[in-house]
Design a protein around this motif. Structure first.
Motif, mmCIF file in Angstrom:
data_model
loop_
_atom_site.group_PDB
_atom_site.id
_atom_site.type_symbol
_atom_site.label_atom_id
_atom_site.label_comp_id
_atom_site.label_asym_id
_atom_site.label_seq_id
_atom_site.Cartn_x
_atom_site.Cartn_y
_atom_site.Cartn_z
ATOM 1 N N SER A 84 0.854 -1.191 0.000
ATOM 2 C CA SER A 84 0.000 0.000 0.000
ATOM 3 C C SER A 84 0.881 1.229 0.000
ATOM 4 C CB SER A 84 -0.922 0.001 1.228
ATOM 5 O OG SER A 84 -0.164 0.094 2.418
ATOM 6 N N TYR A 85 0.465 2.222 -0.709
ATOM 7 C CA TYR A 85 1.243 3.452 -0.865
ATOM 8 C C TYR A 85 0.472 4.605 -0.229
ATOM 9 C CZ TYR A 85 3.737 0.710 -4.338
ATOM 10 O OH TYR A 85 4.449 -0.266 -4.974
ATOM 11 N N SER A 86 1.164 5.429 0.592
ATOM 12 C CA SER A 86 0.545 6.620 1.157
ATOM 13 C C SER A 86 1.560 7.761 1.116
ATOM 14 C CB SER A 86 0.103 6.368 2.609
ATOM 15 O OG SER A 86 1.229 6.093 3.428
ATOM 16 N N SER A 87 1.060 8.947 1.073
ATOM 17 C CA SER A 87 1.951 10.114 1.055
ATOM 18 C C SER A 87 1.577 11.042 2.192
ATOM 19 C CB SER A 87 1.848 10.850 -0.280
ATOM 20 O OG SER A 87 0.570 11.404 -0.440
ATOM 21 N N GLN A 88 2.568 11.727 2.720
ATOM 22 C CA GLN A 88 2.322 12.695 3.770
ATOM 23 C C GLN A 88 3.276 13.870 3.602
ATOM 24 O OE1 GLN A 88 3.241 10.104 7.160
ATOM 25 N NE2 GLN A 88 4.891 11.540 7.683
ATOM 26 N N GLU A 89 2.857 15.016 4.163
ATOM 27 C CA GLU A 89 3.689 16.203 4.068
ATOM 28 C C GLU A 89 4.594 16.301 5.274
ATOM 29 O OE1 GLU A 89 1.208 19.599 3.503
ATOM 30 O OE2 GLU A 89 1.060 19.281 1.346
ATOM 31 N N THR A 90 5.836 16.670 5.033
ATOM 32 C CA THR A 90 6.801 16.863 6.110
ATOM 33 C C THR A 90 7.459 18.227 5.932
ATOM 34 O OG1 THR A 90 8.611 15.854 4.855
ATOM 35 C CG2 THR A 90 7.277 14.388 6.230
ATOM 36 N N PRO A 91 8.060 18.772 6.998
ATOM 37 C CA PRO A 91 8.713 20.078 6.883
ATOM 38 C C PRO A 91 9.832 20.056 5.857
ATOM 39 C CG PRO A 91 8.460 19.443 9.182
ATOM 40 C CD PRO A 91 8.092 18.248 8.365
ATOM 41 N N ALA A 92 9.941 21.159 5.125
ATOM 42 C CA ALA A 92 11.029 21.309 4.153
ATOM 43 C C ALA A 92 11.747 22.623 4.442
ATOM 44 C CB ALA A 92 10.481 21.306 2.732
ATOM 45 N N ARG A 93 13.007 22.643 4.153
ATOM 46 C CA ARG A 93 13.787 23.845 4.423
ATOM 47 C C ARG A 93 13.499 24.917 3.378
ATOM 48 N NH1 ARG A 93 16.420 22.636 8.705
ATOM 49 N NH2 ARG A 93 17.084 20.501 9.083
ATOM 50 N N GLY A 94 13.733 26.159 3.804
ATOM 51 C CA GLY A 94 13.505 27.282 2.907
ATOM 52 C C GLY A 94 12.375 28.167 3.385
ATOM 53 N N GLY A 95 12.280 29.338 2.797
ATOM 54 C CA GLY A 95 11.225 30.276 3.155
ATOM 55 C C GLY A 95 11.714 31.366 4.093
ATOM 56 N N VAL A 96 11.013 32.476 4.060
ATOM 57 C CA VAL A 96 11.345 33.627 4.904
ATOM 58 C C VAL A 96 10.109 33.989 5.718
ATOM 59 C CG1 VAL A 96 12.039 36.048 4.954
ATOM 60 C CG2 VAL A 96 13.035 34.494 3.248
ATOM 61 N N PHE A 97 10.274 34.084 7.016
ATOM 62 C CA PHE A 97 9.177 34.507 7.882
ATOM 63 C C PHE A 97 9.189 36.031 7.950
ATOM 64 C CE2 PHE A 97 7.345 35.723 11.960
ATOM 65 C CZ PHE A 97 6.168 34.985 11.962
ATOM 66 N N ILE A 98 8.084 36.648 7.523
ATOM 67 C CA ILE A 98 7.985 38.109 7.486
ATOM 68 C C ILE A 98 7.063 38.564 8.606
ATOM 69 C CG2 ILE A 98 7.324 40.106 6.108
ATOM 70 C CD1 ILE A 98 7.768 38.376 3.609
ATOM 71 N N GLU A 99 7.589 39.418 9.475
ATOM 72 C CA GLU A 99 6.790 39.927 10.593
ATOM 73 C C GLU A 99 6.640 41.436 10.483
ATOM 74 O OE1 GLU A 99 7.062 38.721 14.972
ATOM 75 O OE2 GLU A 99 8.058 40.676 14.953
ATOM 76 N N GLY A 100 5.434 41.915 10.710
ATOM 77 C CA GLY A 100 5.191 43.346 10.747
ATOM 78 C C GLY A 100 5.439 43.895 12.140
ATOM 79 N N VAL A 101 6.221 44.969 12.230
ATOM 80 C CA VAL A 101 6.489 45.623 13.508
ATOM 81 C C VAL A 101 6.138 47.102 13.384
ATOM 82 C CG1 VAL A 101 8.305 43.992 14.140
ATOM 83 C CG2 VAL A 101 8.910 46.089 12.943
ATOM 84 N N ALA A 102 5.758 47.709 14.497
ATOM 85 C CA ALA A 102 5.364 49.118 14.497
ATOM 86 C C ALA A 102 6.563 49.988 14.844
ATOM 87 C CB ALA A 102 4.235 49.352 15.485
ATOM 88 N N GLY A 103 6.942 50.853 13.910
ATOM 89 C CA GLY A 103 8.078 51.734 14.140
ATOM 90 C C GLY A 103 9.292 51.327 13.338
ATOM 91 N N ASN A 104 10.358 52.092 13.489
ATOM 92 C CA ASN A 104 11.605 51.841 12.777
ATOM 93 C C ASN A 104 12.761 51.765 13.771
ATOM 94 O OD1 ASN A 104 9.834 53.297 10.632
ATOM 95 N ND2 ASN A 104 11.505 52.413 9.456
ATOM 96 N N PRO A 105 13.778 50.990 13.441
ATOM 97 C CA PRO A 105 14.935 50.935 14.333
ATOM 98 C C PRO A 105 15.747 52.226 14.267
ATOM 99 C CG PRO A 105 15.354 49.653 12.359
ATOM 100 C CD PRO A 105 13.923 50.099 12.288
ATOM 101 N N GLN A 106 16.361 52.555 15.371
ATOM 102 C CA GLN A 106 17.238 53.708 15.432
ATOM 103 C C GLN A 106 18.625 53.313 15.922
ATOM 104 O OE1 GLN A 106 15.722 56.877 17.851
ATOM 105 N NE2 GLN A 106 17.247 58.351 17.168
ATOM 106 N N TYR A 107 18.643 52.542 17.012
ATOM 107 C CA TYR A 107 19.914 52.091 17.585
ATOM 108 C C TYR A 107 19.880 50.579 17.761
ATOM 109 C CZ TYR A 107 20.429 57.033 18.880
ATOM 110 O OH TYR A 107 20.507 58.396 18.867
ATOM 111 N N ILE A 108 20.444 49.846 16.824
ATOM 112 C CA ILE A 108 20.584 48.403 17.009
ATOM 113 C C ILE A 108 21.907 48.218 17.752
ATOM 114 C CG2 ILE A 108 20.449 46.136 15.915
ATOM 115 C CD1 ILE A 108 19.317 47.504 13.439
ATOM 116 N N ASN A 109 21.883 48.656 18.968
ATOM 117 C CA ASN A 109 23.057 48.752 19.828
ATOM 118 C C ASN A 109 22.559 48.505 21.248
ATOM 119 O OD1 ASN A 109 24.962 49.804 21.674
ATOM 120 N ND2 ASN A 109 25.738 51.271 20.188
#
Length: 551
Positions: free
Chosen positions: A16-41
């Motif tokens: 018997s043959y079955s298929s399933q989805e598994t995690p694959a590498r790749g992709g970019v997670f895009i997050e929205g944030v409020a404001g802009n950076p000033q000091y990444i320090n």
């Protein structure tokens, strides 16, 4: 041929043959944030939430906090406390490197401390004062010692990334401290953390994981912060499918976020509490200094209704200034369940009665009436309105007064010019309550805005600061919480919840307890967007020559 036919009949084989989805590498997670950076320090990032997020991902402290708010090693592989809690020794890991490949050494740590002590840098005043009382010394390339001017058991908090991110000396030593705020390195940082910044402009910042810093290689190729002017803009982008993540869902936008079909919401308690602070020296409400009145107000407030119906999803019921689930929390303290009858009895016994039947109690010609401040956020206004309604039922007249957040601090709390105020207090890391509740902090520069004075509580807070012995500290804090609950210098309402949104297209997401907002990425390595199908072949053999019931 006959033998082969018999074998085929005796051993009936099915595939018997079955298929399933598994995690694959790749992709970019895009997050929205409020404001802009000033000091990444990490020295300058304390005033901007986007800066703090980026610094927490790109840099490291010597220690870090786990989900229980306890100290764990970060850049340090080991640390020791002297017997008097005034000497702290840290040994750096041997495998730590900057993102440019150079080793991190004790010189970088000492250089960072010197910057925090410099008067020409716009560092938080309390942070400057602490570090100026510390003598930092290099023992060897991997060992530093901090000698404090007095014992301080909570000092390890101040070497975590929240307050202390180590800077690369070989990049920053070319700048005079006064020049640092204008340096290009503030937006092109070289760090040591789990992510490195690879691109940034006014619209976005792209970070790529440093695989060696993770216990397991992340599935995603990158994390992208996309900058928006405000939170409603982020929600609009999420609804349009332009971002995967919403950095924070504020209480006033909770229902809007819940209505977005492909957005899943995660909530986590944050280290702090929201409380009604009473001013013990209020000229217009001197009765707030009366413990019986404060206890009556506690019994007269339906906090469960407040959290379940008025501001759902905003917080969890609070009963202690210590956080549940942490070592310092004491579950065996007095509590104040909603009991308006008991509240009215307490007030009556204290001489507060409604003689003229106008709905407001009086005593010796004085009305039981006061003003309560809040900031002007919609959920804060809803809270104080609900408090006023509950307290009106027991004969207390309360007038809500919303003001700006900045105005509440500068115009009312700092000059101690208020009756009562709805405030949120942070309790990051160590449960040191001295800055908020010790009587020495009633001074204009302190944060004991309500003016609470309790000598027994003062002694307990002092003793808890002097020893690193957790068993002793636990005893001190257990007793402090009993005193706090009985005396009620403030009326605890809830532990605030942090709500985070993410697209259902992102799988295996979890958000645990947060010490700071950037901790929402603690499980980033397990997140994935891409999948691949694999086919599984199953072989079952039925041996027809076996007798029934045999194995």
């Amino acid at each position: 041929m006959g033998i082969l036919l018999v074998v085929a009949l005796l051993s009936y084989v099915t595939y018997s043959y079955s298929s399933q989805e598994t995690p694959a590498r790749g992709g970019v997670f895009i997050e929205g944030v409020a404001g802009n950076p000033q000091y990444i320090n990490p020295i300058l990032c304390q005033y901007n939430e986007v800066d703090r997020d980026l610094c927490a991902l790109i840099f490291n402290g010597l220690l870090k906090l786990d989900e229980r708010g306890e100290w764990q090693t970060d850049l340090a592989e080991d640390w020791k406390v002297g017997p008097n809690s005034d000497v702290y020794t840290f040994t750096l890991r041997s495998d730590i490197r900057w993102h440019d490949g150079l080793r991190i050494t004790a010189d970088d740590v000492i250089f960072t401390v010197q910057l925090l002590q410099d008067p020409d840098l716009p560092v938080l005043p309390d942070l400057v004062n602490l570090w100026r009382s510390v003598i930092a010394a290099k023992i060897d390339d991997r060992t530093v010692v901090f000698r404090l001017s007095q014992p301080y058991a909570a000092f390890p908090d101040y070497v975590t990334i929240r307050w202390f991110g180590v800077l690369p000396k070989h990049y920053w030593e070319r700048y005079e401290p006064a020049e640092m705020p204008k340096a290009q390195l503030n937006t092109q940082p070289i760090g040591s953390g789990r992510f490195k910044l690879v691109a940034i402009d006014s619209q976005h910042a792209r970070l790529e994981p440093v695989v060696q810093q993770f216990d397991e290689a992340p599935y995603l190729d990158a994390l992208e912060f996309r900058f928006f002017p405000d939170y409603p803009s982020i929600l609009a982008a999420a609804e349009a499918g332009e971002v995967h993540g919403v950095s924070r869902v504020l209480p006033e936008y909770q229902r809007q976020a819940e209505a977005i079909p492909d957005l899943q919401l995660f909530t986590s308690p944050t280290p702090g509490y929201t409380i009604v602070l009473f001013n013990f020296d209020a000229a217009d409400a001197p009765f707030l200094a009366d413990q019986t009145v404060r206890q009556a107000l506690a019994y007269g407030l339906d906090r469960e209704k407040l959290l379940n119906e008025i501001i759902p999803g905003v917080g969890q019921l609070a009963d202690s200034p210590m956080l549940p689930g942490t070592w310092a929390y004491n579950p065996d303290i007095p509590r104040y369940p909603y009991d308006p009858e008991k509240a009215m009895t307490l007030l009556k016994d204290a001489g507060w009665v409604d003689a003229n039947r106008d709905g407001v109690r009086e005593k010796e010609g004085e009305e039981l009436a006061f003003t309560i401040l809040s900031d002007d956020a919609p959920h804060s206004i809803a809270v104080v309105q609900a408090l006023a309604q509950d307290w009106a039922r027991i004969g207390v007249k309360v007038t809500p007064q919303p003001v700006s957040f900045t105005g509440m601090i500068t115009d009312f709390l700092v000059p101690r010019s208020f009756d009562a105020a709805l405030v949120s207090l942070e309790l990051y890391g160590d449960p040191d309550l001295y800055p908020l509740w010790h009587s020495s902090q009633i001074s204009p520069k302190g944060q004991n805005f309500g003016g609470w004075q309790n000598r027994e509580a003062d002694i307990l807070m002092e003793q808890a600061r002097l020893t690193s012995d957790r068993t002793l500290r636990k005893q001190f804090y257990d007793e402090f919480q009993r005193i706090f609950a009985a005396d009620l210098p403030g009326l605890l309402l809830y532990y605030p919840l942090y709500t985070y949104g993410a697209s259902t297209a992102v799988h295996n997401m979890e958000v645990g307890r947060l010490n700071e907002p950037a901790d929402r990425f603690n499980t980033f390595a397990r997140w994935y967007i891409n999948t691949r199908k694999i086919t599984r072949t199953e072989r079952r053999t039925l041996d027809l020559d076996k007798p029934p019931g045999s194995e």
